[in-house]
Motif scaffolding. Structure first.
Motif, PDB file in Angstrom:
ATOM      1  N   VAL A 912       0.854  -1.198   0.000  1.00 23.89           N
ATOM      2  CA  VAL A 912       0.000   0.000   0.000  1.00 23.89           C
ATOM      3  C   VAL A 912       0.882   1.237   0.000  1.00 23.89           C
ATOM      4  O   VAL A 912       0.665   2.184  -0.757  1.00 23.89           O
ATOM      5  CB  VAL A 912      -0.920   0.016   1.237  1.00 23.89           C
ATOM      6  CG1 VAL A 912      -1.756   1.274   1.242  1.00 23.89           C
ATOM      7  CG2 VAL A 912      -1.828  -1.195   1.225  1.00 23.89           C
ATOM      8  N   VAL A 913       1.921   1.187   0.821  1.00 22.85           N
ATOM      9  CA  VAL A 913       2.823   2.343   0.871  1.00 22.85           C
ATOM     10  C   VAL A 913       3.448   2.571  -0.507  1.00 22.85           C
ATOM     11  O   VAL A 913       3.480   3.686  -1.028  1.00 22.85           O
ATOM     12  CB  VAL A 913       3.917   2.103   1.937  1.00 22.85           C
ATOM     13  CG1 VAL A 913       4.958   3.200   1.879  1.00 22.85           C
ATOM     14  CG2 VAL A 913       3.287   2.035   3.317  1.00 22.85           C
ATOM     15  N   GLU A 914       3.933   1.480  -1.104  1.00 27.32           N
ATOM     16  CA  GLU A 914       4.563   1.610  -2.427  1.00 27.32           C
ATOM     17  C   GLU A 914       3.602   2.258  -3.410  1.00 27.32           C
ATOM     18  O   GLU A 914       3.946   3.163  -4.152  1.00 27.32           O
ATOM     19  CB  GLU A 914       4.920   0.211  -2.986  1.00 27.32           C
ATOM     20  CG  GLU A 914       5.918  -0.564  -2.182  1.00 27.32           C
ATOM     21  CD  GLU A 914       7.326  -0.068  -2.396  1.00 27.32           C
ATOM     22  OE1 GLU A 914       7.602   0.456  -3.492  1.00 27.32           O
ATOM     23  OE2 GLU A 914       8.146  -0.145  -1.450  1.00 27.32           O
ATOM     24  N   VAL A 915       2.360   1.731  -3.411  1.00 24.50           N
ATOM     25  CA  VAL A 915       1.386   2.207  -4.412  1.00 24.50           C
ATOM     26  C   VAL A 915       1.062   3.675  -4.166  1.00 24.50           C
ATOM     27  O   VAL A 915       1.071   4.503  -5.080  1.00 24.50           O
ATOM     28  CB  VAL A 915       0.111   1.350  -4.356  1.00 24.50           C
ATOM     29  CG1 VAL A 915      -0.931   1.918  -5.274  1.00 24.50           C
ATOM     30  CG2 VAL A 915       0.423  -0.081  -4.740  1.00 24.50           C
ATOM     31  N   ALA A 916       0.812   4.004  -2.906  1.00 20.23           N
ATOM     32  CA  ALA A 916       0.486   5.399  -2.607  1.00 20.23           C
ATOM     33  C   ALA A 916       1.642   6.282  -3.046  1.00 20.23           C
ATOM     34  O   ALA A 916       1.443   7.338  -3.651  1.00 20.23           O
ATOM     35  CB  ALA A 916       0.227   5.555  -1.114  1.00 20.23           C
ATOM     36  N   GLY A 917       2.853   5.805  -2.787  1.00 23.70           N
ATOM     37  CA  GLY A 917       4.014   6.584  -3.209  1.00 23.70           C
ATOM     38  C   GLY A 917       4.051   6.751  -4.710  1.00 23.70           C
ATOM     39  O   GLY A 917       4.330   7.835  -5.223  1.00 23.70           O
ATOM     40  N   LEU A 987      10.371   2.325   7.461  1.00 23.93           N
ATOM     41  CA  LEU A 987      11.440   2.795   6.587  1.00 23.93           C
ATOM     42  C   LEU A 987      10.968   2.881   5.141  1.00 23.93           C
ATOM     43  O   LEU A 987      11.335   3.796   4.413  1.00 23.93           O
ATOM     44  CB  LEU A 987      12.652   1.869   6.705  1.00 23.93           C
ATOM     45  CG  LEU A 987      13.375   1.993   8.049  1.00 23.93           C
ATOM     46  CD1 LEU A 987      14.395   0.887   8.207  1.00 23.93           C
ATOM     47  CD2 LEU A 987      14.045   3.345   8.191  1.00 23.93           C
ATOM     48  N   CYS A 988      10.134   1.915   4.751  1.00 18.63           N
ATOM     49  CA  CYS A 988       9.580   1.978   3.388  1.00 18.63           C
ATOM     50  C   CYS A 988       8.779   3.259   3.225  1.00 18.63           C
ATOM     51  O   CYS A 988       8.850   3.943   2.206  1.00 18.63           O
ATOM     52  CB  CYS A 988       8.654   0.794   3.125  1.00 18.63           C
ATOM     53  SG  CYS A 988       9.558  -0.681   2.799  1.00 18.63           S
ATOM     54  N   LEU A 989       7.988   3.541   4.237  1.00 17.37           N
ATOM     55  CA  LEU A 989       7.159   4.748   4.181  1.00 17.37           C
ATOM     56  C   LEU A 989       8.058   5.978   4.057  1.00 17.37           C
ATOM     57  O   LEU A 989       7.848   6.845   3.205  1.00 17.37           O
ATOM     58  CB  LEU A 989       6.313   4.828   5.462  1.00 17.37           C
ATOM     59  CG  LEU A 989       5.403   6.041   5.587  1.00 17.37           C
ATOM     60  CD1 LEU A 989       4.285   5.955   4.566  1.00 17.37           C
ATOM     61  CD2 LEU A 989       4.783   6.115   6.969  1.00 17.37           C
ATOM     62  N   TYR A 990       9.087   6.005   4.900  1.00 19.88           N
ATOM     63  CA  TYR A 990       9.975   7.161   4.845  1.00 19.88           C
ATOM     64  C   TYR A 990      10.667   7.249   3.494  1.00 19.88           C
ATOM     65  O   TYR A 990      10.831   8.321   2.920  1.00 19.88           O
ATOM     66  CB  TYR A 990      11.043   7.070   5.945  1.00 19.88           C
ATOM     67  CG  TYR A 990      10.498   7.138   7.355  1.00 19.88           C
ATOM     68  CD1 TYR A 990       9.280   7.776   7.615  1.00 19.88           C
ATOM     69  CD2 TYR A 990      11.176   6.581   8.436  1.00 19.88           C
ATOM     70  CE1 TYR A 990       8.774   7.841   8.902  1.00 19.88           C
ATOM     71  CE2 TYR A 990      10.674   6.645   9.728  1.00 19.88           C
ATOM     72  CZ  TYR A 990       9.465   7.274   9.959  1.00 19.88           C
ATOM     73  OH  TYR A 990       8.954   7.344  11.209  1.00 19.88           O
ATOM     74  N   ALA A 991      11.097   6.082   3.006  1.00 21.74           N
ATOM     75  CA  ALA A 991      11.823   6.092   1.735  1.00 21.74           C
ATOM     76  C   ALA A 991      10.917   6.626   0.628  1.00 21.74           C
ATOM     77  O   ALA A 991      11.334   7.414  -0.231  1.00 21.74           O
ATOM     78  CB  ALA A 991      12.292   4.690   1.404  1.00 21.74           C
TER      79      ALA A 991
END
Length: 1683
Positions: A912-917, A987-991
């Protein structure tokens, strides 16, 4: 005789209880009288007697003997032709009541009947015939009864010897014997031979004989089958007989009447022929098993009778006979077994079928040649006449073939009506029953055709019902046996297997028969049926034909006979389509068929292709489905009927269609296309207007049919749920290949494609949801790889529609087990959705996303393991895919984030984080990017709230993965690995946010940056301590690097507008400026984290490295050529140093600063370019200084313990300072000059920094600091900023930068003040620095070669705002003056310090002050020299005593000349006062000069002994110079007296005199100097006076020039002053010479008395008065001379 009979009867009655039995014994006697009565031949009596005899017989009281007598008597009567009817009646009664009459008597009775049959009397004739028939029947019935009696006693049958002795019937029982004899004689009679048993026959007809044979064979087959003797008769007598009688028919050829034939019998004779056929029918039907070979012959004959050259009636009768066979499928089956399946036998069954075919065909072809007398008005070719007899049926004639009202067949002009011949399934013959006709009847038109047609139908019906019945049984049996065989069997194994194999063998045998039957008949059937189908004009007939074809197709399908199945299906398909319709599938299959014409015993049966001119009602006109549609095509009602059959076939027999699905579906597709049905929701076809325009025309008839058809179509695919898996696959494959064809057609043009196949694939999928797995892959594979990628948009759209509908249906279907327990199936269902992402067409992707949205709305809670796929779909959207796509995908994502985060497995959160990013990075739609950043914030909140749960779940998952990885022996591979899974999520979110922070769009960067730092700030506490290391290095520093790089390389081009009509503020109108904002945000964010989380970061091992990296970033930002960035960098610097400035007290009057709030650092005044926060300005330096000395030292929270960190900070500070303040080498327009707020902030950092490093702060460092301070102050400001920074000229205010600089020095000197001894050596350096600043007042610093415009040039004007110069030097005067004040202050405190003494600070101060003092009026600002003077006075007042103290050390030697020069330059300045100086001002200025002279007189001259002589000499010379008034030519007359600086001169003079005379002359030279001075003075006075007197005299009345008057007045005043002074001094100090010179002035003064000027006069008066003191009586001259 009668009497005796009566008595007899009476006695019998008396005696016997059983009267009847007794009567029977004596019946001869009882009967006798009646016989005698008959013998009278008297009618009345005869009748009475016959009646009595009948009565007796009916009571069975006639014995055998009596019966014989009765028969003899009847015979006589017959011979005499008396009472024939009564006779027949009597015989009948006699024979039927019981079996007393047999053998000879019986034969006699029968003959009697025959004889009566051939009388002339018609009634007798017919009655006799009936009687004969009945008698024959009775005879055989007796046999049956007899067999029934004896059936229990089984006697060994004796083989029948084939001997010629016909009477060898010894083995037969009596009744059977009679029957045998009777039957044998009948055969004899028919064969026109003499009878053996029926003795007495006179004549016999063949027709009657055949009828009797037929009835016996028909009624008593069991007699013949049970008794070999009878069977023998059949074989030996009947069959040969029949064959013999048939011969004329066989040989006869219609039209070639054989003249050579010897007898007329040779011509086919209708009655016999017809009766023979009846006999044959019976033989075949009943005794087929006995007469296999004979039947073969009979059947072949029958077939031959159908030939076109046989008479019509013969053909008709033959067809009727064949019809009788066709209704007996079992019989047909045995034909097939006995002939067709035997090696060398005729293919009888095949021939029959083919014969029917060619018969029908022949009826359509040219009519019989024998119709010679055709009436000319008769419609073409009524093939119905026979030789010489034309059909003259006015009813039909009137019909004239035009209006086809009657049901009929019509083919190539031949029109044949269909007559209602029989009820289906029963062969009710018409002509075979015409036993009374002798002449062949005329056969109505169409009769033969109709019968043949029914033959075909019954044949098909019979065969199929029979085979399917047996098939059904076989299948059920097969199932049961396989079930038994699947039971565990040990000992019984062999037996069971045996039974199974028996079973299967039986099955094989019967299957072989079935296949043979079908193979034998299908070609002929198909040929005939398709011809009839084409010719049929009647709906009912068409229906029947189609039904036959359908059942055959289904049967072939069930038996797996592909060719024949396909042939039948093709026929139906062709019927459904318009004639000559180009449809490749069909043409290929029929080509294979029609290329062979089936040869049937020498006759050609051709596959007749449908005729084109059909007289059908056209019900629809549409476009053919072809690449280039040529015109339109028409559908007739028959086409529609065929279509319905086709639907029916597919619907009911889908399971056996196999590969023919292709044919069926292709045809349906074309029909659907022509009818203009378009697919609707769920794939059902609905009547829709054709897109191409009005090419589709439908009649109302069809319009009503269409819904029905579309309904059936849907039902057809619905029923696919009942197909078995294999059939289902056939169906799917067929649909797929159809779809491929449709797609090939749709390539390259944007015509409406045929969507039939796609729609039906969808429908099939939907109804087979319960076993979706078996068809999912082929189904979705086709849709995905082919349809959805098709260039035709309509086709694509439907492909996607179908696929998404299937996926949605699959997910909502309640599977068993449910999807939640069957993850594999769920992933299988969702996979195609993900695969769609590989297709670039946007319309497909829109569909895909809409599907995702719907799935989320309906199934979101239960997706479970399907989440990665669903999220993958959203994530696969790329930036170039158009706004609407991205928007839809984003909608899905929003839904997920708002509603479904809690329901998905935690492992998916990272996706989800990846996609939102990834949405943040899309550059199509700014709002989406910004909202997605908002979503990331929401996600982070969610993580924060549910942290524990998520962490637990992730750790569990991690353990599993770890285990798997270990088993495989590989490393667990995931991003940020060593950190815990939950931290990795963060960390994924931050990245992701980090990536967004370097997005090309400023708004996105800004939003992402704020979010990133907020999340780290708000939720960072959840991270494990070790993870912070990653956050700092991998996230924050990585981000800073990227931002720094992008900012430094950003484009400096101006951006005109922000897209659309958005205006961009000038501070953001280049990419560079926009990046600057990002850099600012990022740096500030990182610094804030360093500051707030220092307690977490410091324990990490590499904090000092991190600190250095951060300082490096701050340094590079501070040195970036962008004011905004550099200023912000300094703020961050301040933040990480934790310098917190309290808010100014004046602005919060009441609240004391109890709490140290962390307030943004006070940075000097705001410029227009600076960031929007307003900073407070502090006013006086004193206030600042006060703040630092006051109770409140700078607040430092959380000390940074490590000194090294502070020194690193100092080094950074120094590098930033030295870089930013170093002047540029070259200067052009683009030179970057740091802004004031930047420099201010920079310098403001120092005091706080210094607090931490003061212990190690060395002289070197001070030197460095000085360079920076000097540089900073000398930086000019850009002209456009000047109005905001520069005070207007009249205010003498410092800029914040200058304040900061002074504050820095102030902090230093305070530190030194309280510091150790060795720190005090820094004082001189500080003085130097300050003095350098003081110089600025007169010599503004240069900044490299930069041209600056000095504000000073416009001294009393306002600043010229739009001056040409780019850069404006500051007004340094206030600064210099303030510096001067500081110097004085400082000097007051430190004058005695050793360092201050040794480093010649005083000298330097004087040297510096000399500059403004010497300039005096030329100074940029008047205040400067005034301040300088006052400062000088102050400094000297402190410094001189110190200097005197140290006079001996020589440390001050060099100071004295400097001081002397300073006095000199100031008091006798070269600069002229400005013209507009007012008199008051001038007087003020003069008073300053006076003050200086007074200082000399009080502070210097009294201590001349401690002061170098040269210095005193210089002073004297100076005073001397001042006391002589030098007039300036610039004065106007009026001012001259003031301008003369009289006051000053006076003071100088006085001081000079005082100094000259009051002091003891220590050296001769000194005395000389003062004497010299006096004499010079006096001499000069003398000269002036003389010149004045001269001029006065010359001028006469004219007044002298003003200045001359002024001068003379001054001289006079000076003289008076001198005399005063001389009087005051000690007389011994005054040289005699001097007195002499004074007295010498007297005469000259007296000369002046004549002058006219009143002023001069009053001055003169004053000058003359003192001379009274010289009025002494003259003393001795000698005295004077000596002196």
């Amino acid at each position: 005789a009668a009497e005796s009979g009566i008595i007899k009867v009476k006695t019998i009655a008396a005696r016997n209880t059983d009267i009847l039995a007794a009567l029977k014994e004596n019946s001869s006697e009882v009967v006798q009288p009646f016989l005698m009565g008959c013998g009278t031949k008297e009618p009345k009596i005869t009748q009475l007697c016959l009646a009595a005899i009948q009565r007796l017989m009916s009571h069975e009281v006639v014995s055998e003997a009596a019966a014989g007598n009765i028969i003899n008597m009847l015979w006589q009567l017959m011979e005499n032709s008396l009472e024939e009817l009564k006779l027949l009646q009597t015989v009948l009664v006699l024979l039927t009541t019981n079996t007393v009459v047999h053998d000879e008597a019986l034969s006699k009775a029968i003959v009697l009947c025959f004889r009566l049959h051939f009388t002339k009397d018609n009634i007798t004739n017919n009655t006799a015939a009936a009687t004969v028939r009945q008698v024959v029947t009775v005879v055989f019935e007796r046999v049956v009864a007899e067999d029934a009696r004896y059936k229990d006693t089984i006697d060994q049958p004796v083989a029948v010897q084939g001997n010629s002795n016909r009477r060898s019937v010894s083995t037969l029982k009596p009744c059977a014997k009679d029957a045998y004899m009777l039957f044998q004689d009948l055969c004899q009679l028919v064969n026109a031979d003499a009878p053996y048993w029926l003795v007495g026959m006179t004549e016999m007809t063949r027709t009657f004989g055949l009828e009797l044979l037929e009835s016996v064979l028909n009624d008593f087959p069991q007699v013949f089958l049970q008794h070999q003797e009878f069977s023998f008769l059949l074989k030996e007598r009947v069959c040969p007989l029949v064959i013999k009688l048939f011969s004329p028919n066989i040989k006869f050829r219609q039209g070639s009447s054989t003249s050579s034939s010897p007898a007329p019998v040779e011509k086919p004779y209708f009655p016999i022929c017809m009766r023979l056929l009846r006999v044959v029918s019976v033989l075949i039907k009943q005794f087929y098993s006995l007469l296999v070979t004979e039947c073969e012959i009979f059947l072949s004959l029958l077939v031959k009778f159908l030939d076109a050259d046989k008479p019509q009636w013969l053909r008709a009768v033959a067809v009727e006979s064949i019809h009788r066979l066709c209704v007996q499928p079992q019989l047909l089956r045995s034909f097939c077994q006995s002939y067709d399946m035997k090696q060398h036998s005729t293919k009888v069954f095949r021939d029959i079928v083919n014969a029917l075919g060619s018969f029908i065909q022949s009826l359509f072809l040219v009519p019989s040649t024998g119709n010679t007398s055709m009436t000319p008005n008769q419609t073409g070719g009524n093939a119905s006449g026979n030789t010489g007899s034309a059909q003259t049926n006015p009813g039909v004639l009137g019909m004239g073939g035009g209006a086809t009202v009657l049901p009929a067949f019509e083919y190539r002009g031949t029109w044949i009506p269909i007559l209602n011949v029989t009820v289906q399934g029963s062969a009710k013959a018409t002509y075979l029953e015409m036993l009374d006709k002798v002449e062949p009847p005329t056969i109505p038109e169409g009769y033969a055709m109709s019968v043949a047609f029914h033959c075909l139908l019954d044949l098909v019906r019979g065969i199929t019902t029979m085979i399917e019945g047996e098939l059904g049984e076989a299948e059920t049996v097969g199932q049961t046996t396989t079930e038994t065989s699947s039971l565990p069997v040990q000992s019984l194994e062999q037996q069971v297997l045996q039974s199974v194999s028996d079973q299967s063998e039986k099955e094989l045998v019967s299957r072989a028969v079935w296949e043979e039957m079908v193979n034998a008949c299908w070609c002929g059937l198909l040929a005939a049926l398709s011809l009839l189908l084409d010719a049929s004009t009647d709906e009912a007939a068409t229906e029947n034909i189609l039904k036959a074809e359908l059942t055959m197709a289904a049967l072939c399908g069930r038996l797996g006979l592909v060719t024949s199945r396909d042939a039948f299906i093709t026929a139906i398909c062709k019927g459904s389509l318009p004639p000559h319709y180009a449809l490749t599938v069909l043409n290929s299959t029929t080509a294979a068929l029609s290329s062979k014409s089936y040869s049937i015993q020498g006759q050609n049966v051709q596959m007749i292709s449908p005729s084109s001119e059909s007289h059908q009602q056209v019900v629809a006109v549409g476009q053919p489905l072809a690449l280039q549609p040529q015109g339109t095509v028409m559908l007739t009602s028959k086409n529609i009927q065929c279509m319905r059959t086709l639907l029916n076939l597919a619907h009911c027999h889908g399971a056996v269609l196999g590969t023919s699905w292709q044919l069926v579906l292709a045809t349906l597709q074309h029909l659907v296309w022509i009818l203009g049905l378009k697919p609707g929701v769920g794939g059902a076809l609905k009547p829709g207007r054709a897109v191409e325009g009005p090419s589709t025309v439908l009649t109302t008839a069809v319009m009503t049919d269409l819904p029905v058809i579309s309904n059936i179509l849907s039902r057809l695919f619905e029923s696919s749920q009942y197909l078995d898996d294999v059939s289902l696959h056939h169906l799917i494959n067929a649909l797929c290949s159809l779809s491929l064809e449709a797609m090939d057609m749709a390539y390259g043009n944007n015509k409406e494609p045929s969507l039939f196949a796609v729609a039906k694939l969808l429908e099939t999928g939907l109804v087979n949801m319960h076993r979706i797995e078996i068809l999912w892959r082929p189904l979705t594979g086709h849709l995905l790889e082919k349809v959805c990628q098709h260039p035709n948009s309509r086709m694509r759209e439907w492909g996607a529609e179908a696929l998404t509908s299937l996926i949605k249906a699959g997910l909502t279907f309640s599977h068993d087990p449910p999807l939640s327990q069957n993850q594999r199936l769920q992933l299988l269902l969702l996979n195609p959705l993900k695969e769609l992402s590989n297709i670039s067409h946007p319309d497909i992707r829109i569909k895909q996303l809409e599907c995702v949205l719907q799935i989320l709305q309906s199934q979101g809670d239960s997706l479970g393991p399907g989440w990665p796929l669903v999220l993958g779909v959203m994530g696969a959207i790329r930036s170039d895919q158009g706004e609407s796509l991205i928007r839809t995908a984003f909608q899905c994502l929003q839904l997920v984030v708002t509603d479904f985060l809690p329901t998905m497995p935690c492992t998916c959160l990272q996706i989800v984080v990846e996609v939102a990013g990834s949405f943040g990075l899309h550059n199509q739609e700014l709002n989406i990017s910004l909202t997605s950043i908002g979503l990331l914030w929401n996600i982070s909140d969610y993580f924060f709230q549910r942290g524990e749960i998520i962490e637990k779940e992730l750790n569990k998952e991690e353990a599993v993965l770890q285990k798997q990885a270990e088993e495989k022996g590989v490393m667990l591979n995931r991003p940020f690995h060593p950190a815990s899974p939950f931290d990795c999520l963060w960390l994924c979110l931050y990245a992701k946010l980090g990536e967004l922070c370097v997005d090309p769009r400023p708004a996105v960067r800004k939003s992402a940056g704020q979010t990133l730092f907020s999340t780290i700030g708000a939720h960072g506490t959840l991270l494990q301590h070790s993870t912070w290391h990653t956050v700092i290095w991998k996230v924050l520093f990585h981000l800073l690097d990227r931002v720094r790089e992008s900012s430094t390389t950003a484009d400096k081009e101006k951006i005109e507008s922000g897209g659309g009509n958005i205006l961009i503020h000038h501070s953001r109108d280049t990419a560079e400026k926009q990046w600057a904002e990002t850099w600012v945000l990022t740096l500030a964010g990182v610094a804030r984290i360093f500051n707030t989380r220092r307690y977490l970061l410091q324990p990490l091992g590499d904090f000092s490295q991190a600190w250095d990296v951060l300082l490096d970033h701050i340094q590079s930002a501070a040195l970036s050529k962008n004011n905004e960035v550099s200023l912000a960098a300094l703020k961050s610097f301040q933040e990480i140093l934790q310098i917190v400035s309290p808010v100014r007290d004046s602005e919060k009057p009441d609240t004391p600063p109890a709490i140290n709030v962390s307030v943004p650092v006070v940075v000097g005044t705001t410029t227009a370019t600076s960031i929007g926060r307003s900073f407070m300005r502090t006013d006086s330096i004193g206030e600042r200084i006060g703040r630092y000395n006051g109770s409140e030292p700078p607040v430092i929270t959380d000390e940074i313990e490590d000194l090294n960190l502070w020194w690193a900070a100092w080094n950074s500070w120094y590098r930033i300072g030295s870089e930013s303040t170093r002047p540029p080498i070259t200067c052009d327009k683009l030179t970057f000059i740091p802004s004031q707020p930047f420099l201010t902030a920079l310098i403001q950092i120092f005091p706080a920094l210094y607090q931490h490093i003061k212990t190690g702060f060395s002289m070197d460092d001070l030197q460095k600091l000085g360079v920076i301070l000097h540089g900073a102050v000398s930086v000019p400001i850009s002209s456009d900023a000047s109005p905001f920074i520069l005070p207007s000229y009249t205010e003498a205010v410092l800029t914040s930068l200058q304040e900061a600089v002074l504050t820095a020095l102030d902090v230093l000197q305070k530190a030194i003040c309280v510091g150790s001894e060795n720190m005090q050596i820094m004082y001189p350096a500080i003085f130097d620095q300050l003095l350098a600043f003081v110089e600025f007042s007169c010599k503004p610093p240069q900044y490299g070669q930069l041209e600056t415009k000095h504000v000073a040039n416009a001294k009393y004007n306002q600043i010229q705002l739009f001056a040409p110069a780019e850069w404006v030097a500051l007004n340094y005067v206030p600064f210099a003056e303030r510096s001067l004040e500081v110097v004085v202050d400082l000097y007051q405190k430190t004058a005695c310090h050793k360092a201050v003494v040794t480093e010649k600070v005083l000298q330097n101060i004087i040297k510096t002050l000399r500059i403004p003092l010497s300039l005096k009026y030329s100074c940029p600002s008047e205040s400067t020299w005034k301040l300088a003077v006052s400062s000088l006075l102050k400094v000297l007042s402190i410094g001189l005593p110190v200097a005197r103290q140290h006079a001996s050390s020589g440390k001050f030697d060099s100071m004295w000349p400097e001081l002397a020069n300073t006095f000199e330059d100031f008091l006798f300045t070269k600069s002229t006062p400005p013209d507009n100086l007012s008199i008051q001002e001038f007087q003020k200025n003069e008073s300053i000069d006076v003050e200086v002279v007074q200082l000399i007189s009080t502070e210097i001259l009294p201590y001349a002994n401690f002061i170098p002589k040269e210095f005193v000499g210089q002073i004297m010379t100076m005073l001397n110079k001042g006391s002589i008034h030098s007039q300036s030519s610039s004065f106007t007359e009026a001012e001259i007296d003031i301008r003369m600086r009289e006051e000053f001169s006076k003071v100088c003079f006085e001081t000079l005199l005082q100094f000259s005379f009051s002091n003891k002359v220590t050296t001769p030279q000194e005395g000389y100097i003062s004497r010299m001075a006096l004499s010079v003075l006096l001499k000069r006075s003398q000269d002036v006076l003389h010149r004045y007197i001269e001029d006065e005299r010359l001028s006469g009345k004219c007044p002298l020039p003003r200045q001359q008057v002024t001068e003379i007045i001054f001289v006079l005043k000076a003289v008076s002053t001198l005399i005063d002074s001389l009087k005051k001094t000690q007389p011994e100090n005054v040289d005699a010479n001097t007195w002499a010179q004074v007295i010498a002035l007297y005469p000259t003064l007296v000369e002046c008395i004549t002058c006219s000027s009143s002023e001069v006069c009053s001055a003169l008066k004053e000058a003359l008065v003192p001379f009274k003191d010289f009025m002494h009586p003259p003393a001795s001259k000698v005295q004077n001379g000596e002196s």
